[in-house]
Design an enzyme around this catalytic site. Structure first.
Site, short mmCIF file in Angstrom:
data_model
loop_
_atom_site.label_atom_id
_atom_site.label_comp_id
_atom_site.label_asym_id
_atom_site.label_seq_id
_atom_site.Cartn_x
_atom_site.Cartn_y
_atom_site.Cartn_z
CD GLU A 56 -9.15 21.92 47.12
OE1 GLU A 56 -10.23 22.09 47.51
OE2 GLU A 56 -8.77 20.92 46.39
CB CYS A 80 -13.84 17.12 49.15
SG CYS A 80 -12.22 16.66 48.96
CG MET A 168 -31.25 19.57 1.50
SD MET A 168 -31.78 20.95 1.36
CE MET A 168 -32.76 21.12 0.01
CB SER A 173 -27.98 17.90 7.40
OG SER A 173 -27.19 16.64 7.90
NE ARG A 212 -14.17 14.72 13.45
CZ ARG A 212 -15.46 14.77 13.53
NH1 ARG A 212 -16.33 13.69 14.01
NH2 ARG A 212 -16.12 15.74 13.16
N GLY A 298 -32.13 15.52 15.19
CA GLY A 298 -32.90 16.29 14.44
C GLY A 298 -34.14 16.88 15.29
#
Length: 366
Positions: A56, A80, A168, A173, A212, A298
């Site tokens: 605002e 606010c 695996m 992975s 990143r 995981g």
């Protein structure tokens, strides 16, 4: 409230502006504002960073005090009415002499929660609430969750093969999904206040868990659920920009001191079974003003979070291949035994990302 086509157009513009703070306004909500006079936009603003002017104030500054007199204000969240890092927006609107305020939604913050509207109305300003409320809520699921439930909005991110395998059997992975999918994950990281992983992922992949290729001016807090303090002091997520919190159930002073010397903060939150208390962790993150939390872990931690009913949304990236029935799955859960006990999900979005598919589901509240 009576809504005109012009009202909808101006509020839609305010929503667009609010999205510009998607990655930078944390821990404050994403808010956009438009000042309108004689059917024309004379000022625009959005909240860019905590401690800086609210939407605002930015819009009023662009419009100018004289031009803003008797103007209409379109804002995605109730203005606010309390002093925090910045002065109250309601007083600025009153002092400027605006005629009408159209807000998409009420502020869930107990310090505001309708008080801002009442203050405006007490000073002769017309207030309308509810235009594009659903869209406004979608902008700030974490802020709303923190204010109403005392915990962040929690997303689980998973990359899996078409048969639902995430790694695996020995933990390998890299890479299940394409570079395009991994780039898309950066956006979920960037909008999150914290990224949570388990010690198993730290030991297997040694990730940095940073954002990143995006200039945020901050990094999300990195959190490791590590009940026995097995995180190596040389772990990559203890390096570089940003803070790392390691949450344990085992109060081993020597292990904790080694991690602290490497830059980590260590906290203890244990259940009776000597596991990390995940509910207490989510409450602690809310206390740290975390709005949205991304779980990148995981099957053990993801399953535990789902079992404790702490997951709001799941973002699944499916790679176009099959890995086999012996490899690691998405969620480690106890046997449900009956179809009626399934955890129900609602698909809210699905689309191709590069060669992969991204599916977003919400955990059903029913």
């Amino acid at each position: 409230m009576t809504v005109s086509a012009a009202d909808a157009r101006f509020m839609a513009r305010a929503m667009q502006l609010a999205r510009r703070g998607m990655y930078t306004s944390d821990p404050n909500p994403r808010v956009g504002c438009v000042i309108v006079k004689d059917g024309r936009i004379i000022g625009e603003g959005w909240h860019e960073r905590a401690g800086q002017p609210h939407a605002e104030i930015n819009a009023l500054s662009q419009a100018g005090k004289i031009h803003s007199q008797r103007a209409g204000v379109y804002v995605t969240l109730e203005p606010c009415c309390h002093s925090g890092r910045t002065p109250p927006c309601t007083q600025a609107l009153i002092d400027t002499g605006v005629m009408r305020v159209v807000a998409a939604m009420r502020d869930p913050n107990p310090q505001v929660a309708g008080k801002g509207f009442r203050q405006l109305e007490a000073n002769g300003i017309q207030v309308n609430v509810g235009l594009m409320e659903r869209e406004a809520e979608a902008l700030n699921p974490g802020f709303i969750s923190r204010m109403k439930r005392g915990r962040p909005y929690v997303r689980v991110k998973l990359a899996a093969s078409l048969d639902g395998r995430t790694a695996m059997v020995k933990g390998e992975s890299k890479w299940i999904t394409s570079e395009a999918a991994r780039a898309d994950v950066q956006k979920w990281r960037a909008r999150s206040s914290a990224i949570v992983t388990g010690v198993g992922t730290v030991l297997a992949d040694n990730p940095m868990l940073t954002v990143r290729d995006m200039k945020l001016g901050r990094q999300p807090l990195r959190v490791v659920v590590d009940s026995r303090l097995r995180t190596p002091p040389t772990a990559r997520l203890l390096q570089g920009e940003g803070k790392t919190l390691i949450v344990a159930a085992n109060q081993d002073v020597n292990l904790a001191e080694n991690l602290k010397r490497s830059g980590a903060e260590v906290a203890y939150m244990a259940t009776e079974k000597n596991n990390v208390d995940l509910t207490a962790l989510m409450k602690h993150l809310a206390w740290l003003e975390a709005n949205e939390v991304l779980i990148e872990a995981g099957e053990t931690l993801c399953g535990a979070m789902l079992k404790e009913k702490l997951v709001d949304e799941i973002v699944l990236y499916y790679g176009p291949h099959v890995m086999g029935s012996c490899e690691r799955g998405m969620f480690m859960l106890p046997s449900l035994t009956r179809m009626a006990n399934r955890i129900k999900l609602d698909i809210i979005d699905s689309r191709p990302i590069g060669k992969d598919w991204r599916v977003i589901v919400k955990v059903s509240e029913k």
